[in-house]
Design a protein around this motif. Structure first.
Motif, short mmCIF file in Angstrom:
data_model
loop_
_atom_site.label_atom_id
_atom_site.label_comp_id
_atom_site.label_asym_id
_atom_site.label_seq_id
_atom_site.Cartn_x
_atom_site.Cartn_y
_atom_site.Cartn_z
N SER A 153 4.51 16.06 2.26
CA SER A 153 5.97 15.82 2.10
C SER A 153 6.86 16.57 3.24
CB SER A 153 6.63 15.99 0.89
OG SER A 153 6.39 17.41 0.62
N CYS A 154 6.15 17.47 4.09
CA CYS A 154 6.97 17.98 5.13
C CYS A 154 6.16 17.81 6.46
CB CYS A 154 6.72 19.49 4.92
SG CYS A 154 5.10 20.37 4.76
N SER A 155 6.81 17.95 7.47
CA SER A 155 6.23 17.42 8.84
C SER A 155 5.39 18.96 9.22
CB SER A 155 7.55 17.37 9.58
OG SER A 155 8.23 18.42 9.85
N LEU A 156 4.81 18.40 10.25
CA LEU A 156 3.98 19.40 11.02
C LEU A 156 4.78 20.54 11.85
CD1 LEU A 156 1.33 20.65 12.12
CD2 LEU A 156 1.33 18.90 13.79
N GLU A 157 5.97 19.98 12.19
CA GLU A 157 7.19 20.98 12.65
C GLU A 157 7.54 21.86 11.70
OE1 GLU A 157 7.25 17.74 13.17
OE2 GLU A 157 6.58 17.45 15.25
N MET B 70 0.98 -1.02 -0.08
CA MET B 70 0.18 0.17 -0.01
C MET B 70 0.76 1.14 0.16
SD MET B 70 -3.05 1.00 2.79
CE MET B 70 -4.21 0.23 2.04
N SER B 71 0.55 2.35 -1.01
CA SER B 71 1.36 3.37 -1.00
C SER B 71 1.07 4.50 -0.09
CB SER B 71 1.32 3.73 -2.34
OG SER B 71 1.80 5.15 -2.56
N ASP B 72 1.86 5.32 0.44
CA ASP B 72 1.56 6.26 1.33
C ASP B 72 1.76 7.85 0.53
OD1 ASP B 72 0.90 4.83 3.64
OD2 ASP B 72 2.99 4.65 4.26
#
Length: 192
Positions: free
Chosen positions: A8-12, A1-3
């Motif tokens: 592509s960036c973090s919440l931070e 299964m693909s994510d």
């Protein structure tokens, strides 16, 4: 299964970006510089031969910079102003380049190049913390690179000049102002 659907960036990273934008807006608000938002799509594109625009169907373009539109506002009587906005460039892909990025551009009425350098330093110091700055001219920066622009900034091989400039600036450490660009590098700017 693909994510592949995941960002592509973090919440931070998103939080840090939001804080940076807030800091920049605060800087200009404190100096009574008006934030504006100009169109991202326009009928015409830049005249700079070294910047490729993304054309849309119907003959319009995604803007490479808000420069033209900001200068039109100034010519119509607007006060000092700035814009933080996405801009687009065709053929810009790599470690340091993206076809879409956020650009800060501002214009200050009554500022000469020295006053603007002081303001740039103040903005960078506010965002990154204080540090010393050094100044070097375009010609001094290129000394010893083998690139020899004439007084207009032209060279028989403009790509060699661009490469020499890119390599010379990449070698600089710390905070620098590069001054006295040749006329060929001064698109839409007043010459000294």
């Amino acid at each position: 299964m693909s994510d592949a659907w995941e960002p592509s960036c973090s919440l931070e990273a998103l939080e840090a970006r939001a804080e940076l934008l807030t800091e920049i807006r605060s800087f200009f608000r404190d100096r009574q510089v008006l934030e504006v938002q100009t169109a991202l799509i326009a009928e015409h594109t830049v005249t700079d031969l070294h910047i490729d625009s993304l054309a849309l169907t119907g003959g319009s373009f995604l803007q490479t910079s808000p420069e033209y539109q900001l200068k039109r506002l100034l010519a119509a009587g607007a006060p000092s102003l700035y814009q933080l906005a996405p801009v687009f460039r065709a053929g810009e892909q790599g470690r340091l380049h993206n076809p879409e990025f956020t650009l800060l551009e501002w214009y200050r009425l009554g500022f000469d190049d020295e006053a603007l350098r002081v303001e740039v330093a103040a903005l960078v110091d506010q965002v990154l913390g204080p540090a010393p700055y050094q100044t070097i001219s375009y010609a001094e920066l290129l000394q010893g690179t083998g690139a020899t622009p004439d007084r207009s900034g032209s060279e028989t091989d403009p790509d060699a000049l661009d490469l020499a400039f890119a390599e010379a600036t990449a070698a600089l450490r710390g905070r620098w102002f590069i001054t006295r660009y040749p006329a060929a590098q001064a698109a839409l700017a007043r010459l000294c």
